[in-house]
Scaffold this active site. Structure first.
Site, PDB file in Angstrom:
ATOM      1  N   GLY A  93     -94.196  47.236 -25.531  1.00 61.63           N
ATOM      2  CA  GLY A  93     -92.941  47.970 -25.597  1.00 61.63           C
ATOM      3  C   GLY A  93     -91.823  47.169 -26.230  1.00 61.63           C
ATOM      4  CG  HIS A 136     -80.922  51.201 -21.941  1.00 60.29           C
ATOM      5  ND1 HIS A 136     -82.120  50.647 -21.546  1.00 60.29           N
ATOM      6  CD2 HIS A 136     -80.048  50.156 -22.080  1.00 60.29           C
ATOM      7  CE1 HIS A 136     -81.992  49.338 -21.444  1.00 60.29           C
ATOM      8  NE2 HIS A 136     -80.752  49.013 -21.761  1.00 60.29           N
ATOM      9  CG  ASP A 166     -86.429  55.054 -19.838  1.00 55.55           C
ATOM     10  OD1 ASP A 166     -86.248  55.051 -21.067  1.00 55.55           O
ATOM     11  OD2 ASP A 166     -85.787  54.333 -19.053  1.00 55.55           O
TER      12      ASP A 166
END
Length: 380
Positions: A93, A136, A166
């Protein structure tokens, strides 16, 4: 301490996964695979990465050993490549290009193991103008059109922690991609790279909203559409004690059941504004527990809005054992469910490097003692 492969009981038993540790969706994807029976080995830097919870409660590290390797050291990189030699999947990631600079990029790994499925998890994706920028969850879902449509407040959107991007558009789609690539490998014998981007997955999750806009049954204004609180029969209502009920009887027969149980005239449904007021006034006359009892098991499509710890005690959730109390906290059980290869939780959260020696030896990595003495590997 001893460590053995093959402890998982789910349908992925026998699949071997190397996880280059990151944060958020990458570890969640690795947890899903571990929950489903895969042998996952977590490779992380000595000392570990930021978790926000403390490792003893970091459920995103459950089900697999932690190996601490200094990937600035060529001998540590070679150790990871020895893991890759026998792995089915690698998950990473990092920002685009980082693993390439480490010597662990797709080309290097697929040269060692042509059947490897190389899963990449990023927010923006491997390509595009923002590919190398930080971000984010809320940033990623902001540019997909999903955040704009979220919430019932006409003046501003609202986001649901970091679940939608996410984990909904991110780790879930990474796992889907990895499993699809493994199935294709069974036909071709060849591995490939899976580029899982949160922006891609979140946009795909939002397909129904795109369809509603295209069909003219919704507008890009919040709080006026069928599923964002625009209907009185798809909304949240406050109870007398400050709790909230989710009220969602969209179909006519279910709407009729709601009105019957509230003691209201179904004719009110012809006037949405009047119906909203009447429903709200009725629900404010009793507590959350009282209304939960009234609607329990009916077709009125009403459920209490519960915080997580209370959710675990709800009779339905408890009967299905959706949550388990283990490793010092309440956590979700593996999902989904299988009739034969039933997943079970194995180990709990791991501290960085707690199983370095045992896991590397179990995977057959050569020269573990030398790695530990040189500091390329660290045993916590």
């Amino acid at each position: 301490m001893t460590f053995e492969l093959g402890q998982g009981t789910g349908p992925l038993q026998g699949i071997k996964v190397v996880e280059i540790a990151g944060i958020g969706p990458g570890p969640h994807a690795a947890t899903i695979l571990a929950d489903l029976g895969a042998d996952v080995i977590r490779v992380e830097r000595p000392g570990g990465a930021f978790t926000g919870t403390g490792r003893e409660h970091d459920f995103l590290t459950r089900g697999r050993p932690s190996v601490a390797l200094d990937l600035k050291d060529p001998s540590a990189v070679e150790a990871v490549l020895q893991l890759v030699d026998q792995a089915d999947v690698l998950l990473e990631g990092m920002r685009p290009g980082v693993t390439e600079r480490m010597g662990l990029g797709p080309d290097a790994c697929l040269e060692r193991n042509p059947g490897l499925v190389y899963g990449r998890m990023t927010g923006w994706g491997q390509t595009g103008p923002l590919a190398h920028a930080a971000g984010h969850d809320m940033n990623y879902i902001a540019i997909t059109g999903t955040l704009h449509a979220s919430g019932q407040d006409a003046d501003r959107p609202h986001f649901a922690q970091n679940v939608v991007g996410d984990f909904g558009g991110g780790s879930t789609y990474l796992v889907i991609g990895v499993l699809a690539a493994l199935m294709e490998r069974g036909r071709s014998g060849c591995g490939q790279v899976v580029d899982a981007a949160i922006v891609d997955g979140t946009a795909h999750l939002n397909m129904m909203w795109a369809a509603m806009l295209a069909g003219g049954v919704a507008t890009e204004r919040r709080g006026v559409n069928p599923l964002d609180g625009g209907l009185p029969n798809y909304a949240l209502y406050e109870t007398s004690d400050g709790g909230h009920l989710s009220v969602g009887p969209i179909e006519p027969q279910f709407y009729a059941e709601l009105m019957r149980l509230l003691g209201l005239d179904l004719a009110l449904a012809a006037d949405p504004a009047a119906a909203r007021t009447a429903i709200g006034d009725a629900i404010r006359t009793r507590t959350l527990v009282e209304w939960t009892s009234v609607f329990d098991g009916t077709d009125a499509c009403v459920a209490p809005v519960l915080p997580l710890r209370e959710a675990a005690r709800h009779p339905h959730m408890a009967a299905r054992e959706v949550f388990v109390e283990r490793d010092g906290g309440l956590q979700p059980a593996p999902a989904p469910r299988f009739s034969r290869t039933v997943p079970t939780l194995t180990t709990g959260p791991t501290h960085p490097g707690a199983q370095t020696r045992e896991a590397l030896e179990a995977w057959g990595v050569a020269g573990v003692d030398k790695l530990l003495v040189s500091g390329a590997a660290v045993q916590a």
